[in-house]
Design a protein around this motif. Structure first.
Motif, PDB file in Angstrom:
ATOM      1  N   ARG A  86      -9.307  38.575  60.587  1.00  0.00           N
ATOM      2  CA  ARG A  86      -9.190  37.681  61.735  1.00  0.00           C
ATOM      3  C   ARG A  86      -8.040  36.708  61.519  1.00  0.00           C
ATOM      4  O   ARG A  86      -7.919  36.116  60.457  1.00  0.00           O
ATOM      5  CB  ARG A  86     -10.517  36.938  61.943  1.00  0.00           C
ATOM      6  CG  ARG A  86     -11.626  37.914  62.350  1.00  0.00           C
ATOM      7  CD  ARG A  86     -13.007  37.320  62.163  1.00  0.00           C
ATOM      8  NE  ARG A  86     -13.287  36.288  63.159  1.00  0.00           N
ATOM      9  CZ  ARG A  86     -14.441  35.627  63.216  1.00  0.00           C
ATOM     10  NH1 ARG A  86     -15.395  35.873  62.333  1.00  0.00           N
ATOM     11  NH2 ARG A  86     -14.633  34.711  64.138  1.00  0.00           N
ATOM     12  N   ARG A 129      -5.839  30.807  64.662  1.00  0.00           N
ATOM     13  CA  ARG A 129      -5.388  30.523  66.037  1.00  0.00           C
ATOM     14  C   ARG A 129      -4.307  29.447  65.985  1.00  0.00           C
ATOM     15  O   ARG A 129      -4.400  28.521  65.184  1.00  0.00           O
ATOM     16  CB  ARG A 129      -6.575  30.059  66.885  1.00  0.00           C
ATOM     17  CG  ARG A 129      -7.651  31.148  66.914  1.00  0.00           C
ATOM     18  CD  ARG A 129      -8.832  30.807  67.783  1.00  0.00           C
ATOM     19  NE  ARG A 129     -10.022  31.527  67.324  1.00  0.00           N
ATOM     20  CZ  ARG A 129     -11.207  31.457  67.902  1.00  0.00           C
ATOM     21  NH1 ARG A 129     -11.366  30.689  68.949  1.00  0.00           N
ATOM     22  NH2 ARG A 129     -12.223  32.139  67.427  1.00  0.00           N
ATOM     23  N   GLU A 179      -7.448  26.397  71.866  1.00  0.00           N
ATOM     24  CA  GLU A 179      -7.851  27.159  73.069  1.00  0.00           C
ATOM     25  C   GLU A 179      -7.319  28.587  73.062  1.00  0.00           C
ATOM     26  O   GLU A 179      -7.505  29.309  74.026  1.00  0.00           O
ATOM     27  CB  GLU A 179      -7.339  26.484  74.344  1.00  0.00           C
ATOM     28  CG  GLU A 179      -7.537  25.005  74.459  1.00  0.00           C
ATOM     29  CD  GLU A 179      -6.347  24.203  73.937  1.00  0.00           C
ATOM     30  OE1 GLU A 179      -5.789  24.578  72.872  1.00  0.00           O
ATOM     31  OE2 GLU A 179      -5.992  23.200  74.571  1.00  0.00           O
ATOM     32  N   ARG A 221     -14.871  36.810  82.568  1.00  0.00           N
ATOM     33  CA  ARG A 221     -14.519  37.137  81.182  1.00  0.00           C
ATOM     34  C   ARG A 221     -14.821  38.612  80.880  1.00  0.00           C
ATOM     35  O   ARG A 221     -14.969  38.987  79.730  1.00  0.00           O
ATOM     36  CB  ARG A 221     -15.326  36.253  80.220  1.00  0.00           C
ATOM     37  CG  ARG A 221     -14.996  34.780  80.309  1.00  0.00           C
ATOM     38  CD  ARG A 221     -13.728  34.480  79.545  1.00  0.00           C
ATOM     39  NE  ARG A 221     -13.241  33.136  79.819  1.00  0.00           N
ATOM     40  CZ  ARG A 221     -13.130  32.172  78.913  1.00  0.00           C
ATOM     41  NH1 ARG A 221     -13.489  32.377  77.681  1.00  0.00           N
ATOM     42  NH2 ARG A 221     -12.634  30.999  79.239  1.00  0.00           N
TER      43      ARG A 221
HETATM   44  C1  HEC Z   1     -10.036  34.508  80.624  1.00  0.00           C
HETATM   45  C2  HEC Z   1      -9.698  34.782  79.228  1.00  0.00           C
HETATM   46  C3  HEC Z   1     -10.696  35.548  78.369  1.00  0.00           C
HETATM   47  C4  HEC Z   1     -11.328  36.726  78.661  1.00  0.00           C
HETATM   48  C5  HEC Z   1     -11.237  37.572  79.903  1.00  0.00           C
HETATM   49  C6  HEC Z   1     -12.118  37.044  77.480  1.00  0.00           C
HETATM   50  N1  HEC Z   1     -11.932  36.075  76.522  1.00  0.00           N
HETATM   51 FE1  HEC Z   1     -12.716  36.062  74.659  1.00  0.00          FE
HETATM   52  N2  HEC Z   1     -11.930  34.226  74.329  1.00  0.00           N
HETATM   53  C7  HEC Z   1     -11.093  33.563  75.173  1.00  0.00           C
HETATM   54  C8  HEC Z   1     -10.758  32.252  74.602  1.00  0.00           C
HETATM   55  C9  HEC Z   1      -9.850  31.210  75.242  1.00  0.00           C
HETATM   56  C10 HEC Z   1     -11.448  32.162  73.374  1.00  0.00           C
HETATM   57  C11 HEC Z   1     -11.448  30.983  72.393  1.00  0.00           C
HETATM   58  C12 HEC Z   1     -12.149  29.791  72.978  1.00  0.00           C
HETATM   59  C13 HEC Z   1     -13.484  30.147  73.471  1.00  0.00           C
HETATM   60  O1  HEC Z   1     -14.345  30.523  72.677  1.00  0.00           O
HETATM   61  O2  HEC Z   1     -13.658  30.088  74.692  1.00  0.00           O
HETATM   62  C14 HEC Z   1     -12.171  33.430  73.218  1.00  0.00           C
HETATM   63  C15 HEC Z   1     -12.965  33.740  72.132  1.00  0.00           C
HETATM   64  C16 HEC Z   1     -13.465  35.020  71.881  1.00  0.00           C
HETATM   65  C17 HEC Z   1     -14.070  35.454  70.647  1.00  0.00           C
HETATM   66  C18 HEC Z   1     -14.299  34.586  69.405  1.00  0.00           C
HETATM   67  C19 HEC Z   1     -15.612  33.913  69.538  1.00  0.00           C
HETATM   68  C20 HEC Z   1     -15.857  33.000  68.376  1.00  0.00           C
HETATM   69  O3  HEC Z   1     -16.786  32.178  68.508  1.00  0.00           O
HETATM   70  O4  HEC Z   1     -15.168  33.068  67.361  1.00  0.00           O
HETATM   71  C21 HEC Z   1     -14.422  36.766  70.800  1.00  0.00           C
HETATM   72  C22 HEC Z   1     -15.095  37.652  69.775  1.00  0.00           C
HETATM   73  C23 HEC Z   1     -14.042  37.150  72.130  1.00  0.00           C
HETATM   74  N3  HEC Z   1     -13.472  36.059  72.775  1.00  0.00           N
HETATM   75  C24 HEC Z   1     -14.244  38.400  72.655  1.00  0.00           C
HETATM   76  C25 HEC Z   1     -14.057  38.719  74.008  1.00  0.00           C
HETATM   77  C26 HEC Z   1     -14.516  39.943  74.623  1.00  0.00           C
HETATM   78  C27 HEC Z   1     -15.204  41.077  73.897  1.00  0.00           C
HETATM   79  C28 HEC Z   1     -14.190  39.856  75.945  1.00  0.00           C
HETATM   80  C29 HEC Z   1     -14.497  40.840  77.064  1.00  0.00           C
HETATM   81  C30 HEC Z   1     -15.918  41.090  77.300  1.00  0.00           C
HETATM   82  C31 HEC Z   1     -13.493  38.583  76.152  1.00  0.00           C
HETATM   83  N4  HEC Z   1     -13.468  37.916  74.953  1.00  0.00           N
HETATM   84  C32 HEC Z   1     -12.931  38.147  77.350  1.00  0.00           C
HETATM   85  C33 HEC Z   1     -10.617  34.015  76.368  1.00  0.00           C
HETATM   86  C34 HEC Z   1     -11.071  35.145  77.028  1.00  0.00           C
END
Ligand code: HEC
Ligand code: HEC
Length: 165
Positions: free
Chosen positions: A64, A67, A71, A129
């Motif tokens: 991993r 970042r 954000e 998401r």
């Molecule tokens: C609109 C943008 C967006 C989409 C679409 C999105 N993510 Fe994320 N994701 C983020 C952001 C920004 C972060 C870091 C901040 C947060 O946790 O919100 C993140 C964090 C994560 C993390 C780290 C969580 C952690 O606590 O360490 C994982 C794993 C992840 N996303 C998987 C996914 C998966 C799988 C999908 C699809 C089902 C997805 N994300 C869809 C923006 C997105």
């Protein structure tokens, strides 16, 4: 007779106009290429025919990445080739969903992924998401296409401290 000659005049006017547009357009493209060096995946001007570069390798280290700012959607440290994400199935969630992580040992999608636009946490991942690769991307082993002047906030702070004292 009169009608015919008028339509001929109109036709030649159109031909002249089209020719003008082509000439001016070519000039604009040439100017733009001189002024702005290419900063795209294209390796040569659009008018040149080149052999495309080999598809670069996707980083598949399973490590991993840090970042660059809090954000930032974390980078995907594994290959996702062929993973289905559509109306019927989401391959990513088969490992990253809340109930899947015990088996997969993948990090769970964070709580923000369950929030609707009012900040209300829902039972399942919000449609906002659902399409993971809108935000999360794999990395390729390639040279950067342009210089990157990004500075980590920690360095910004330490530089300010140094200057201040
Ligand atoms: C609109 C943008 C967006 C989409 C679409 C999105 N993510 Fe994320 N994701 C983020 C952001 C920004 C972060 C870091 C901040 C947060 O946790 O919100 C993140 C964090 C994560 C993390 C780290 C969580 C952690 O606590 O360490 C994982 C794993 C992840 N996303 C998987 C996914 C998966 C799988 C999908 C699809 C089902 C997805 N994300 C869809 C923006 C997105
Ligand atoms: C077969 C299970 C599996 C599938 C399917 C899968 N992942 Fe992962 N993912 C993992 C595991 C395990 C990790 C932890 C690091 C590692 O081992 O690669 C991870 C790590 C991540 C991370 C890094 C999280 C962080 O905090 O740095 C992101 C982002 C991510 N995956 C997104 C995705 C997306 C997007 C998809 C679908 C396109 C996907 N994953 C499909 C198992 C999976």
């Amino acid at each position: 007779m009169r009608c015919q000659s008028r339509s001929r005049v109109i036709r030649s006017a159109f031909v002249l106009l089209a020719a003008c547009i082509v000439v001016i357009g070519a000039g604009v493209v040439a100017d733009a290429e001189d002024e702005y060096p290419l900063a795209t995946l294209r390796s040569a001007p659009i008018s040149k025919h080149v052999v495309p570069p080999k598809m670069p390798k996707v980083v598949n280290s399973d490590i991993r990445q840090a970042r660059n700012y809090p954000e930032q959607p974390p980078l995907i440290p594994h290959t996702i080739r062929g993973y289905q994400v559509d109306l019927n199935f989401n391959k990513c969630l088969s490992c990253h969903a809340r109930t899947a992580t015990e088996d997969s040992q993948a990090p769970m999608v964070s709580v923000t992924h369950f929030m609707d636009r009012d900040g209300q946490v829902r039972a399942s991942v919000s449609p906002r998401r659902y399409f993971c690769t809108q935000c999360h991307v794999v990395q390729n082993e390639v040279k950067p296409l342009t210089e990157n002047t990004f500075i980590d906030v920690d360095r910004v702070i330490s530089d300010v401290m140094k200057k201040g004292n």
